[in-house]
Design an enzyme around this catalytic site. Structure first.
Site, PDB file in Angstrom:
ATOM      1  N   TYR A 154      -3.802  14.521   9.511  1.00  0.00           N
ATOM      2  CA  TYR A 154      -4.861  15.550   9.445  1.00  0.00           C
ATOM      3  C   TYR A 154      -4.319  16.885   9.955  1.00  0.00           C
ATOM      4  CZ  TYR A 154      -9.525  17.609  10.383  1.00  0.00           C
ATOM      5  OH  TYR A 154     -10.656  18.405  10.426  1.00  0.00           O
ATOM      6  N   LYS A 158      -3.594  19.920   7.500  1.00  0.00           N
ATOM      7  CA  LYS A 158      -4.346  21.178   7.568  1.00  0.00           C
ATOM      8  C   LYS A 158      -3.405  22.365   7.762  1.00  0.00           C
ATOM      9  CE  LYS A 158      -8.703  19.841   7.276  1.00  0.00           C
ATOM     10  NZ  LYS A 158      -9.699  20.415   6.375  1.00  0.00           N
ATOM     11  N   VAL A 196     -17.778  12.568  18.840  1.00  0.00           N
ATOM     12  CA  VAL A 196     -18.369  12.362  20.163  1.00  0.00           C
ATOM     13  C   VAL A 196     -19.866  12.655  20.212  1.00  0.00           C
ATOM     14  CG1 VAL A 196     -17.658  14.636  21.094  1.00  0.00           C
ATOM     15  CG2 VAL A 196     -18.082  12.761  22.638  1.00  0.00           C
ATOM     16  N   SER A 198     -22.174  12.553  17.804  1.00  0.00           N
ATOM     17  CA  SER A 198     -22.950  11.511  17.125  1.00  0.00           C
ATOM     18  C   SER A 198     -22.862  10.200  17.905  1.00  0.00           C
ATOM     19  CB  SER A 198     -22.499  11.336  15.669  1.00  0.00           C
ATOM     20  OG  SER A 198     -21.116  11.200  15.584  1.00  0.00           O
ATOM     21  N   ASP A 280      -4.809  12.711  21.900  1.00  0.00           N
ATOM     22  CA  ASP A 280      -6.125  13.327  22.030  1.00  0.00           C
ATOM     23  C   ASP A 280      -5.953  14.636  22.806  1.00  0.00           C
ATOM     24  OD1 ASP A 280      -8.970  12.728  21.515  1.00  0.00           O
ATOM     25  OD2 ASP A 280      -9.152  13.015  23.669  1.00  0.00           O
ATOM     26  N   ARG A 282      -6.399  17.664  25.334  1.00  0.00           N
ATOM     27  CA  ARG A 282      -7.057  17.690  26.652  1.00  0.00           C
ATOM     28  C   ARG A 282      -8.129  18.767  26.721  1.00  0.00           C
ATOM     29  NH1 ARG A 282      -1.392  18.300  29.222  1.00  0.00           N
ATOM     30  NH2 ARG A 282      -1.209  19.038  27.095  1.00  0.00           N
ATOM     31  N   ARG A 284     -10.184  22.235  24.468  1.00  0.00           N
ATOM     32  CA  ARG A 284     -10.433  23.018  23.257  1.00  0.00           C
ATOM     33  C   ARG A 284     -11.413  24.118  23.610  1.00  0.00           C
ATOM     34  NH1 ARG A 284      -8.974  20.097  18.894  1.00  0.00           N
ATOM     35  NH2 ARG A 284      -6.757  20.292  19.143  1.00  0.00           N
TER      36      ARG A 284
HETATM   37  N1  NAD Z   1     -17.237  19.149  11.714  1.00  0.00           N
HETATM   38  C1  NAD Z   1     -16.280  19.610  12.485  1.00  0.00           C
HETATM   39  O1  NAD Z   1     -16.407  19.591  13.712  1.00  0.00           O
HETATM   40  C2  NAD Z   1     -15.043  20.218  11.876  1.00  0.00           C
HETATM   41  C3  NAD Z   1     -14.094  20.787  12.729  1.00  0.00           C
HETATM   42  C4  NAD Z   1     -12.941  21.335  12.184  1.00  0.00           C
HETATM   43  C5  NAD Z   1     -12.761  21.336  10.806  1.00  0.00           C
HETATM   44  N2  NAD Z   1     -13.688  20.774  10.008  1.00  0.00           N
HETATM   45  C6  NAD Z   1     -13.420  20.754   8.564  1.00  0.00           C
HETATM   46  O2  NAD Z   1     -14.596  21.037   7.828  1.00  0.00           O
HETATM   47  C7  NAD Z   1     -14.630  20.247   6.637  1.00  0.00           C
HETATM   48  C8  NAD Z   1     -15.928  19.463   6.590  1.00  0.00           C
HETATM   49  O3  NAD Z   1     -16.002  18.620   7.742  1.00  0.00           O
HETATM   50  P1  NAD Z   1     -17.231  17.647   7.970  1.00  0.00           P
HETATM   51  O4  NAD Z   1     -17.443  17.550   9.423  1.00  0.00           O
HETATM   52  O5  NAD Z   1     -18.344  18.042   7.102  1.00  0.00           O
HETATM   53  O6  NAD Z   1     -16.600  16.275   7.460  1.00  0.00           O
HETATM   54  P2  NAD Z   1     -17.273  15.112   6.594  1.00  0.00           P
HETATM   55  O7  NAD Z   1     -16.345  13.950   6.669  1.00  0.00           O
HETATM   56  O8  NAD Z   1     -18.695  14.915   6.997  1.00  0.00           O
HETATM   57  O9  NAD Z   1     -17.277  15.733   5.128  1.00  0.00           O
HETATM   58  C9  NAD Z   1     -16.139  15.760   4.312  1.00  0.00           C
HETATM   59  C10 NAD Z   1     -16.606  15.613   2.870  1.00  0.00           C
HETATM   60  O10 NAD Z   1     -15.458  15.686   2.015  1.00  0.00           O
HETATM   61  C11 NAD Z   1     -15.487  14.590   1.098  1.00  0.00           C
HETATM   62  N3  NAD Z   1     -14.085  14.281   0.752  1.00  0.00           N
HETATM   63  C12 NAD Z   1     -13.109  13.829   1.573  1.00  0.00           C
HETATM   64  N4  NAD Z   1     -11.961  13.711   0.896  1.00  0.00           N
HETATM   65  C13 NAD Z   1     -12.222  14.102  -0.383  1.00  0.00           C
HETATM   66  C14 NAD Z   1     -11.439  14.175  -1.562  1.00  0.00           C
HETATM   67  N5  NAD Z   1     -10.142  13.839  -1.572  1.00  0.00           N
HETATM   68  N6  NAD Z   1     -12.025  14.605  -2.703  1.00  0.00           N
HETATM   69  C15 NAD Z   1     -13.348  14.947  -2.726  1.00  0.00           C
HETATM   70  N7  NAD Z   1     -14.134  14.876  -1.640  1.00  0.00           N
HETATM   71  C16 NAD Z   1     -13.566  14.472  -0.476  1.00  0.00           C
HETATM   72  C17 NAD Z   1     -16.191  13.482   1.850  1.00  0.00           C
HETATM   73  O11 NAD Z   1     -16.726  12.471   1.016  1.00  0.00           O
HETATM   74  C18 NAD Z   1     -17.269  14.267   2.589  1.00  0.00           C
HETATM   75  O12 NAD Z   1     -18.412  14.457   1.777  1.00  0.00           O
HETATM   76  C19 NAD Z   1     -13.394  19.361   6.660  1.00  0.00           C
HETATM   77  O13 NAD Z   1     -12.385  19.938   5.879  1.00  0.00           O
HETATM   78  C20 NAD Z   1     -12.964  19.375   8.107  1.00  0.00           C
HETATM   79  O14 NAD Z   1     -11.589  19.222   8.246  1.00  0.00           O
HETATM   80  C21 NAD Z   1     -14.833  20.201  10.505  1.00  0.00           C
END
Ligand code: NAD
Length: 330
Positions: A154, A158, A196, A198, A280, A282, A284
């Site tokens: 991941y 990213k 965490v 949820s 993990d 420490r 953020r």
């Molecule tokens: N929520 C957070 O705290 C957080 C923090 C940092 C970054 N992000 C980024 O924000 C974005 C959304 O996060 P989220 O919390 O909603 O995650 P989530 O897992 O709830 O949602 C991700 C969505 O992408 C879809 N998906 C995954 N791989 C896929 C693929 N190969 N093709 C098509 N669809 C795909 C999943 O089915 C899901 O609907 C992500 O890119 C994540 O890295 C989220």
């Protein structure tokens, strides 16, 4: 050349639109009158999250994995790439697929943006900073990431996606935007996805002990999802091509969060300690000076308000799940 939109609404593709952040973004943009194309493979997304829009005349769902190239009929003005499992439990289930989603998925969407002359935003993450050596992470910090650990698929995925976005922005004529998102929480976050907020809320609502990893003194910053969505939309509308941190700088230890949740749920749950997972971070805490200056953005919802709304949503969701599981006639 930037696209000149003559319609009074935009056509906006949201990859990962059935996920937690993506579905909140769908709602906000539909409410603003835009046409949404939601592309999702439902790896972690849930149809419940988009059920309210499925019959909407401005909503189209395409079930598709972005690791495969995609073509879309008609115009596309903007693309939000929200597609990637964000929970460590979920992205570590298929680490190679996570790498592919981050790299091939970003590449396929960038190519689509180039063909459609669309503006495109990448949901990057604070995980590009890894386990940071500095206490307040600003965008110039280059991070401390392990390339060969369980989180690397991941974190490094990213990072390379940011590089792709930067290259397409600098040399391929695509209007790119990069949001470095810090921990976000709120309605539509899968109760079982292992993050965490949820975890704590679901455990407290079920009267189970809250699982704290390590000493519980590691810190995180928590941004309510409506604030994040606002920041993403502002970033998309801006001229900024370099990464921008989006997060709430309020910093809390896991024990402080656990205490708050138990109190707000009025639960008698205690705390169970488990070993800290490998790599993990420490701490953020985002430095959001650039978001404030460039986007005029800062989070509005404090942790107590956001938790109250989120707890309410989980209460209803767990009750609905229970009702659905109950044998007929009861
Ligand atoms: N929520 C957070 O705290 C957080 C923090 C940092 C970054 N992000 C980024 O924000 C974005 C959304 O996060 P989220 O919390 O909603 O995650 P989530 O897992 O709830 O949602 C991700 C969505 O992408 C879809 N998906 C995954 N791989 C896929 C693929 N190969 N093709 C098509 N669809 C795909 C999943 O089915 C899901 O609907 C992500 O890119 C994540 O890295 C989220």
């Amino acid at each position: 050349m930037p696209r000149v939109v003559t319609r009074n609404h935009k056509v906006i593709l949201i990859a990962g639109g059935a996920g937690f952040v993506g579905s909140n973004l769908c709602r906000r943009l539909i409410d603003e009158g835009h046409e949404i194309i939601c592309v999702d493979n439902f790896q972690t997304g849930n149809r419940c999250n988009i059920a309210p829009f499925l019959q909407h005349r401005h909503f189209r769902l395409i079930q598709h994995d972005i690791c495969d190239p995609l073509d879309i009929s008609g115009p596309v003005d903007e693309i939000y790439n929200m597609a990637c499992a964000a929970s460590p439990d979920r992205y570590q289930e298929g680490p190679v697929h996570t790498c592919k989603t981050c790299f091939l998925g970003a590449l396929n969407l960038l190519e689509l943006a180039r063909r459609k002359n669309a503006r495109i935003l990448q949901s990057s993450t604070s995980e590009v900073y890894g386990d940071p050596e500095i206490s307040l992470q600003d965008e110039s910090y280059r991070g401390c990431v392990n390339t060969c650990g369980p989180r690397a698929c991941y974190d490094e995925g990213k990072r390379v996606a940011e590089t792709l976005f930067w290259e397409y922005g600098a040399h391929n004529g695509v209007e790119t935007r990069i949001a470095r998102i810090f921990n976000t929480y709120g309605p539509n976050m899968d109760p079982a996805d292992g993050r965490v907020v949820s975890n704590f809320i679901v455990q407290a609502l079920k009267g189970e002990d809250l699982t704290v990893y390590g000493t519980g003194l590691q810190t995180r910053s928590f941004c309510y999802v409506s604030d994040l969505v606002d920041g993403l939309i502002r970033l998309m509308a801006s001229d900024e091509k370099m990464p921008v941190n989006l997060g709430n700088p309020g910093e809390f230890t896991m024990l402080e969060l656990a205490e708050k949740v138990v109190k707000m749920v009025r639960s008698r749950a205690g705390v169970t300690f488990r070993p800290l997972p490998q790599d993990d971070p420490r701490q953020r805490k985002p430095n959001i000076t650039r978001a404030k200056t460039i986007l005029g953005w800062s989070p509005k919802v404090n942790l107590d308000e956001g938790l109250a709304a989120t707890i309410e949503w989980y209460r209803e969701r767990l009750a609905a799940d229970q009702e659905a599981e109950a044998p007929a006639g009861q």
